[in-house]
Design a protein around this motif. Sequence first.
Motif, mmCIF file in Angstrom:
data_model
loop_
_atom_site.group_PDB
_atom_site.id
_atom_site.type_symbol
_atom_site.label_atom_id
_atom_site.label_comp_id
_atom_site.label_asym_id
_atom_site.label_seq_id
_atom_site.Cartn_x
_atom_site.Cartn_y
_atom_site.Cartn_z
ATOM 1 N N ARG A 45 47.061 37.479 45.985
ATOM 2 C CA ARG A 45 46.223 36.216 45.125
ATOM 3 C C ARG A 45 46.335 36.194 44.049
ATOM 4 O O ARG A 45 46.773 35.301 43.159
ATOM 5 C CB ARG A 45 44.779 36.675 45.203
ATOM 6 N N ASP A 59 49.985 35.005 43.734
ATOM 7 C CA ASP A 59 50.129 33.568 43.705
ATOM 8 C C ASP A 59 49.725 32.911 42.477
ATOM 9 O O ASP A 59 50.397 31.945 41.831
ATOM 10 C CB ASP A 59 48.945 33.031 44.837
ATOM 11 N N LEU A 60 48.934 33.406 41.496
ATOM 12 C CA LEU A 60 48.328 32.887 40.344
ATOM 13 C C LEU A 60 49.535 33.062 39.203
ATOM 14 O O LEU A 60 49.780 32.186 38.655
ATOM 15 C CB LEU A 60 47.057 33.687 39.746
ATOM 16 N N LYS A 72 48.129 26.579 41.017
ATOM 17 C CA LYS A 72 47.249 27.302 40.199
ATOM 18 C C LYS A 72 45.474 27.146 40.484
ATOM 19 O O LYS A 72 44.892 28.114 40.776
ATOM 20 C CB LYS A 72 47.576 26.883 38.567
ATOM 21 N N ASP A 99 44.582 26.159 43.358
ATOM 22 C CA ASP A 99 44.221 27.089 44.810
ATOM 23 C C ASP A 99 44.143 28.372 44.735
ATOM 24 O O ASP A 99 43.201 29.143 45.138
ATOM 25 C CB ASP A 99 45.355 26.804 45.820
ATOM 26 N N ALA A 100 45.023 29.255 43.823
ATOM 27 C CA ALA A 100 45.147 30.272 43.651
ATOM 28 C C ALA A 100 43.667 30.901 43.020
ATOM 29 O O ALA A 100 42.985 32.024 43.120
ATOM 30 C CB ALA A 100 46.152 30.839 42.637
#
Length: 113
Positions: A8, A11-12, A38, A40-41
Amino acid sequence: MSATADRRLDDLAEALEAERRALLDHDVDGLVRANAAKLDALRALEAAPPPVADHDRVVALSELNRANGVLLARRRRAVHWALRQLGRAEAQPEYDPHGRLARTPQARSLGSV
């Protein structure tokens, strides 16, 4: 740190880097995609926050996000300046009596007709 929490945060980080590249490259489509990634993360991290041990990484990502915000504000000011020079109407955000955001266009003429 768990592999899920690490993913996570990865991803960010990827979304923030993509956002920065899009801002530097003036890539509007890339900026829209990066912003969606961004968000979503961030939603995933809000639903399951990372462990306290990841505090330093979260702070670093927060600083990157803040730096992107500064860059975005500069780009926005440059666009508004250019539009004013071209005499384009510029919308100033205002709130109406009901608390909704209303826009009042302001036009500037560069010559007479």
